[in-house]
Motif scaffolding. Structure first.
Motif, PDB file in Angstrom:
ATOM      1  N   THR A 103       0.819  -1.216   0.000  1.00 14.06           N
ATOM      2  CA  THR A 103       0.000   0.000   0.000  1.00 14.06           C
ATOM      3  C   THR A 103       0.852   1.264   0.000  1.00 14.06           C
ATOM      4  OG1 THR A 103      -0.155   0.046   2.440  1.00 14.06           O
ATOM      5  CG2 THR A 103      -1.852  -1.194   1.241  1.00 14.06           C
ATOM      6  N   ARG A 104       2.154   1.108   0.236  1.00 15.80           N
ATOM      7  CA  ARG A 104       3.047   2.262   0.292  1.00 15.80           C
ATOM      8  C   ARG A 104       4.031   2.321  -0.884  1.00 15.80           C
ATOM      9  NH1 ARG A 104       1.082   0.975   4.913  1.00 15.80           N
ATOM     10  NH2 ARG A 104       0.853   2.452   6.638  1.00 15.80           N
ATOM     11  N   ILE A 105       3.910   1.357  -1.781  1.00 16.74           N
ATOM     12  CA  ILE A 105       4.781   1.321  -2.957  1.00 16.74           C
ATOM     13  C   ILE A 105       4.053   1.955  -4.140  1.00 16.74           C
ATOM     14  CG2 ILE A 105       5.953  -0.200  -4.617  1.00 16.74           C
ATOM     15  CD1 ILE A 105       6.326  -2.194  -2.358  1.00 16.74           C
ATOM     16  N   GLY A 106       4.761   2.720  -4.941  1.00 21.10           N
ATOM     17  CA  GLY A 106       4.157   3.351  -6.105  1.00 21.10           C
ATOM     18  C   GLY A 106       3.668   2.334  -7.118  1.00 21.10           C
ATOM     19  N   ASP A 107       2.700   2.725  -7.929  1.00 22.63           N
ATOM     20  CA  ASP A 107       2.075   1.816  -8.884  1.00 22.63           C
ATOM     21  C   ASP A 107       3.082   1.274  -9.901  1.00 22.63           C
ATOM     22  OD1 ASP A 107      -0.734   0.930  -9.198  1.00 22.63           O
ATOM     23  OD2 ASP A 107      -0.434   1.564 -11.278  1.00 22.63           O
ATOM     24  N   LEU A 110       5.474  -1.193  -8.273  1.00 16.19           N
ATOM     25  CA  LEU A 110       4.804  -2.456  -7.998  1.00 16.19           C
ATOM     26  C   LEU A 110       4.706  -3.302  -9.267  1.00 16.19           C
ATOM     27  CD1 LEU A 110       3.451  -3.948  -5.642  1.00 16.19           C
ATOM     28  CD2 LEU A 110       1.277  -2.938  -6.347  1.00 16.19           C
ATOM     29  N   ARG A 111       4.418  -2.656 -10.386  1.00 16.40           N
ATOM     30  CA  ARG A 111       4.327  -3.376 -11.658  1.00 16.40           C
ATOM     31  C   ARG A 111       5.695  -3.939 -12.065  1.00 16.40           C
ATOM     32  NH1 ARG A 111       2.647   0.479 -14.391  1.00 16.40           N
ATOM     33  NH2 ARG A 111       4.359   0.983 -15.797  1.00 16.40           N
ATOM     34  N   VAL A 112       6.746  -3.171 -11.868  1.00 17.03           N
ATOM     35  CA  VAL A 112       8.097  -3.627 -12.194  1.00 17.03           C
ATOM     36  C   VAL A 112       8.492  -4.804 -11.297  1.00 17.03           C
ATOM     37  CG1 VAL A 112      10.541  -2.989 -12.158  1.00 17.03           C
ATOM     38  CG2 VAL A 112       8.846  -1.420 -13.114  1.00 17.03           C
ATOM     39  N   LEU A 113       8.169  -4.718 -10.022  1.00 17.31           N
ATOM     40  CA  LEU A 113       8.481  -5.811  -9.098  1.00 17.31           C
ATOM     41  C   LEU A 113       7.746  -7.094  -9.488  1.00 17.31           C
ATOM     42  CD1 LEU A 113       8.403  -3.969  -5.647  1.00 17.31           C
ATOM     43  CD2 LEU A 113      10.418  -4.856  -6.852  1.00 17.31           C
ATOM     44  N   PHE A 114       6.510  -6.944  -9.918  1.00 14.10           N
ATOM     45  CA  PHE A 114       5.718  -8.098 -10.338  1.00 14.10           C
ATOM     46  C   PHE A 114       6.397  -8.791 -11.528  1.00 14.10           C
ATOM     47  CE2 PHE A 114       2.364 -10.180 -12.779  1.00 14.10           C
ATOM     48  CZ  PHE A 114       1.587 -10.797 -11.792  1.00 14.10           C
ATOM     49  N   ALA A 115       6.782  -8.009 -12.523  1.00 15.58           N
ATOM     50  CA  ALA A 115       7.433  -8.567 -13.712  1.00 15.58           C
ATOM     51  C   ALA A 115       8.798  -9.146 -13.370  1.00 15.58           C
ATOM     52  CB  ALA A 115       7.564  -7.491 -14.783  1.00 15.58           C
ATOM     53  N   ALA A 116       9.558  -8.462 -12.520  1.00 13.47           N
ATOM     54  CA  ALA A 116      10.883  -8.941 -12.142  1.00 13.47           C
ATOM     55  C   ALA A 116      10.796 -10.262 -11.399  1.00 13.47           C
ATOM     56  CB  ALA A 116      11.592  -7.893 -11.281  1.00 13.47           C
ATOM     57  N   TYR A 117       9.806 -10.372 -10.532  1.00 17.39           N
ATOM     58  CA  TYR A 117       9.658 -11.622  -9.791  1.00 17.39           C
ATOM     59  C   TYR A 117       9.303 -12.782 -10.718  1.00 17.39           C
ATOM     60  CZ  TYR A 117       8.287 -15.120  -6.524  1.00 17.39           C
ATOM     61  OH  TYR A 117       8.209 -16.301  -5.867  1.00 17.39           O
ATOM     62  N   LEU A 118       8.453 -12.507 -11.688  1.00 24.93           N
ATOM     63  CA  LEU A 118       8.136 -13.524 -12.684  1.00 24.93           C
ATOM     64  C   LEU A 118       9.392 -13.980 -13.413  1.00 24.93           C
ATOM     65  CD1 LEU A 118       4.857 -12.362 -14.480  1.00 24.93           C
ATOM     66  CD2 LEU A 118       5.256 -14.572 -13.411  1.00 24.93           C
ATOM     67  N   LEU A 119      10.210 -13.030 -13.834  1.00 20.21           N
ATOM     68  CA  LEU A 119      11.420 -13.342 -14.590  1.00 20.21           C
ATOM     69  C   LEU A 119      12.373 -14.199 -13.763  1.00 20.21           C
ATOM     70  CD1 LEU A 119      12.913 -12.850 -17.259  1.00 20.21           C
ATOM     71  CD2 LEU A 119      13.904 -10.799 -16.225  1.00 20.21           C
TER      72      LEU A 119
END
Length: 268
Positions: A103-107, A110-119
């Protein structure tokens, strides 16, 4: 708008299949779909936090999907206590921290982290031995104490922050402990329940800096959630025995393939 929710209903059916086959609970399907629809339908120039809504809605869907799948698999005798408890308790602790962090991370972050974790997950599954195939003579072993404790906290934190449940960490983990894919994915659902419950509570009580929009509870899009569940729950009931019929090698390759597809979709 009607077309959008029909699309969500259809993708809800897909989340039901991925819940049964991969233990996802819907996270890796619902996040890109809800993100895409929110990005398209949002008011021009509005700070709608589409990724936050997608993650929050995903956790709400996972509460129901994971709990329903867990009940179904328990009735089939596919769950093994030593692989679930006490790890689920430590996953719960981590989920609290991960939900508040999200809730405190920018949108965009958060999207970059989601993609990075997938990779990272895709690379780990392909490059490290023990995921795509498990030697037949290898005896399954429950997770060690450090994995159940510190690993459980880490799984809960990352899963709740990204709205993906715990399956993308717990399935590879249990797979490398010698479990067949059908059993590893079955165990992923009960381990995703604490992540989903905590995440949903935090996101529902959040006060996002969004422009007013009907159907929101905190960050959660209630209409999207209902449409997704309308497709997923009947599918889970129909596909509940499918995982045991898929050859182990095919099952593991399909798992990685789906992650690659989701990564490509998020990139697009």
């Amino acid at each position: 708008m009607l077309t959008s929710y029909l699309v969500l209903l259809l993708f809800g059916c897909l989340t039901g299949i991925t819940t049964v086959l991969f233990g996802f609970g819907g996270g890796f399907v619902t996040v890109p779909v809800v993100y895409g629809l929110w990005s398209v339908t949002a008011h021009s120039g509005a700070d709608v936090g589409a990724m936050h809504v997608a993650v929050a809605t995903s956790t709400a869907v996972m509460v129901v999907n994971s709990a329903f799948a867990t009940l179904t698999q328990w009735r089939q005798g596919r769950l093994r206590r030593e692989y679930i408890w006490p790890m689920a308790a430590f996953v719960l602790v981590g989920a609290v921290a991960g939900s508040f962090a999200a809730t405190r991370i920018g949108d965009t972050v958060l999207r970059v982290l989601f993609a990075a974790y997938l990779l990272v997950t895709i690379a780990d599954s392909l490059l490290r031995k023990g995921f795509l195939s498990v030697p037949r003579d290898r005896e399954p072993r429950p997770p060690s104490r450090p994995v159940r404790t510190l690993g459980g906290v880490g799984i809960g934190a990352v899963a709740a922050c990204l709205g993906v449940g715990g399956s993308v960490m717990t399935v590879p983990l249990l797979r490398r402990r010698g479990l067949p894919m059908a059993e590893a994915t079955a165990m992923a659902n009960p381990l995703s329940v604490p992540v989903a419950v905590v995440g949903t509570a935090v996101y529902a009580l959040a006060a996002p800096a969004l422009h007013a929009r009907a159907g929101l509870l905190g960050h959660i899009d209630l209409l999207a959630c209902a449409a997704l569940l309308g497709g997923s729950l009947p599918t889970i009931a129909l596909a509940r025995r499918a995982a045991t019929r898929v050859p182990d090698r095919v099952h593991s390759v399909a798992y990685v393939t789906l992650l690659v597809i989701v990564l490509l979709v998020m990139g697009i």
